[in-house]
Design a protein around this motif. Structure first.
Motif, PDB file in Angstrom:
ATOM      1  N   UNK A 216     -29.030  42.404   5.337  1.00  0.00           N
ATOM      2  CA  UNK A 216     -28.963  40.953   5.937  1.00  0.00           C
ATOM      3  C   UNK A 216     -29.895  41.014   7.092  1.00  0.00           C
ATOM      4  N   UNK A 217     -30.582  39.949   7.254  1.00  0.00           N
ATOM      5  CA  UNK A 217     -31.691  39.803   8.388  1.00  0.00           C
ATOM      6  C   UNK A 217     -31.448  38.624   9.072  1.00  0.00           C
ATOM      7  N   UNK A 218     -31.458  38.636  10.573  1.00  0.00           N
ATOM      8  CA  UNK A 218     -31.169  37.802  11.357  1.00  0.00           C
ATOM      9  C   UNK A 218     -32.515  37.435  11.947  1.00  0.00           C
ATOM     10  N   UNK A 219     -33.102  36.229  11.929  1.00  0.00           N
ATOM     11  CA  UNK A 219     -34.543  36.117  12.504  1.00  0.00           C
ATOM     12  C   UNK A 219     -34.188  34.891  13.465  1.00  0.00           C
ATOM     13  N   UNK A 220     -35.013  35.064  14.614  1.00  0.00           N
ATOM     14  CA  UNK A 220     -35.128  34.231  15.653  1.00  0.00           C
ATOM     15  C   UNK A 220     -36.498  33.712  16.046  1.00  0.00           C
ATOM     16  N   UNK A 221     -36.886  32.417  16.245  1.00  0.00           N
ATOM     17  CA  UNK A 221     -38.333  32.334  16.551  1.00  0.00           C
ATOM     18  C   UNK A 221     -38.365  32.409  18.188  1.00  0.00           C
ATOM     19  N   UNK A 222     -39.398  33.139  18.781  1.00  0.00           N
ATOM     20  CA  UNK A 222     -39.337  32.954  20.157  1.00  0.00           C
ATOM     21  C   UNK A 222     -40.387  31.845  20.622  1.00  0.00           C
ATOM     22  N   UNK A 223     -41.322  31.661  19.766  1.00  0.00           N
ATOM     23  CA  UNK A 223     -42.179  30.500  19.766  1.00  0.00           C
ATOM     24  C   UNK A 223     -42.807  30.189  18.368  1.00  0.00           C
ATOM     25  N   UNK A 224     -43.962  29.267  18.533  1.00  0.00           N
ATOM     26  CA  UNK A 224     -44.533  29.024  17.044  1.00  0.00           C
ATOM     27  C   UNK A 224     -45.364  30.201  16.519  1.00  0.00           C
ATOM     28  N   UNK A 225     -45.446  31.188  17.118  1.00  0.00           N
ATOM     29  CA  UNK A 225     -46.252  32.418  16.765  1.00  0.00           C
ATOM     30  C   UNK A 225     -45.301  33.738  16.669  1.00  0.00           C
ATOM     31  N   UNK A 226     -44.497  33.683  17.259  1.00  0.00           N
ATOM     32  CA  UNK A 226     -43.927  35.275  17.282  1.00  0.00           C
ATOM     33  C   UNK A 226     -42.239  34.770  16.780  1.00  0.00           C
ATOM     34  N   UNK A 227     -41.747  35.643  15.877  1.00  0.00           N
ATOM     35  CA  UNK A 227     -40.393  35.710  15.597  1.00  0.00           C
ATOM     36  C   UNK A 227     -39.884  37.202  15.693  1.00  0.00           C
TER      37      UNK A 227
END
Length: 88
Positions: free
Chosen positions: A8-19
């Motif tokens: 399972x993968x939990x993904x969070x965007x820091x900004x429009x370019x980096x997650x």
């Protein structure tokens, strides 16, 4: 040999370019043993382990990203990978 990994993968965007992401999963492998001459001896080694990892994606555009990941599959197996991520 045979290997299987389910995560399972939990993904969070820091900004429009980096997650960034965290990963948790189960890894299973099975290997059939063989002698020094290559003849199968019938022994089988099976391993199962809870794996975890961390990584990040640098988004080049809406569909492409550069992905780097560190993952601990077993207590004695660590994986580091860099790749291209494509969204469909």
């Amino acid at each position: 040999g045979l290997g299987l990994n389910v995560s399972a993968l939990g993904l969070s965007a820091l900004n429009s370019e980096i997650s960034v992401f965290g990963k948790l999963g189960l890894t299973y492998s099975a290997m059939l043993g063989s002698g020094s001459s290559g003849v199968a001896l019938g022994s089988k080694e099976e391993k199962a382990s809870l794996g975890y990892g961390l990584g990040g994606v640098y988004h080049l555009n809406d569909r492409l990203g550069l992905r780097a990941e560190w993952e601990r599959l077993y207590s004695d197996v660590t994986l580091f990978s860099v790749g291209l991520q494509v969204r469909f």
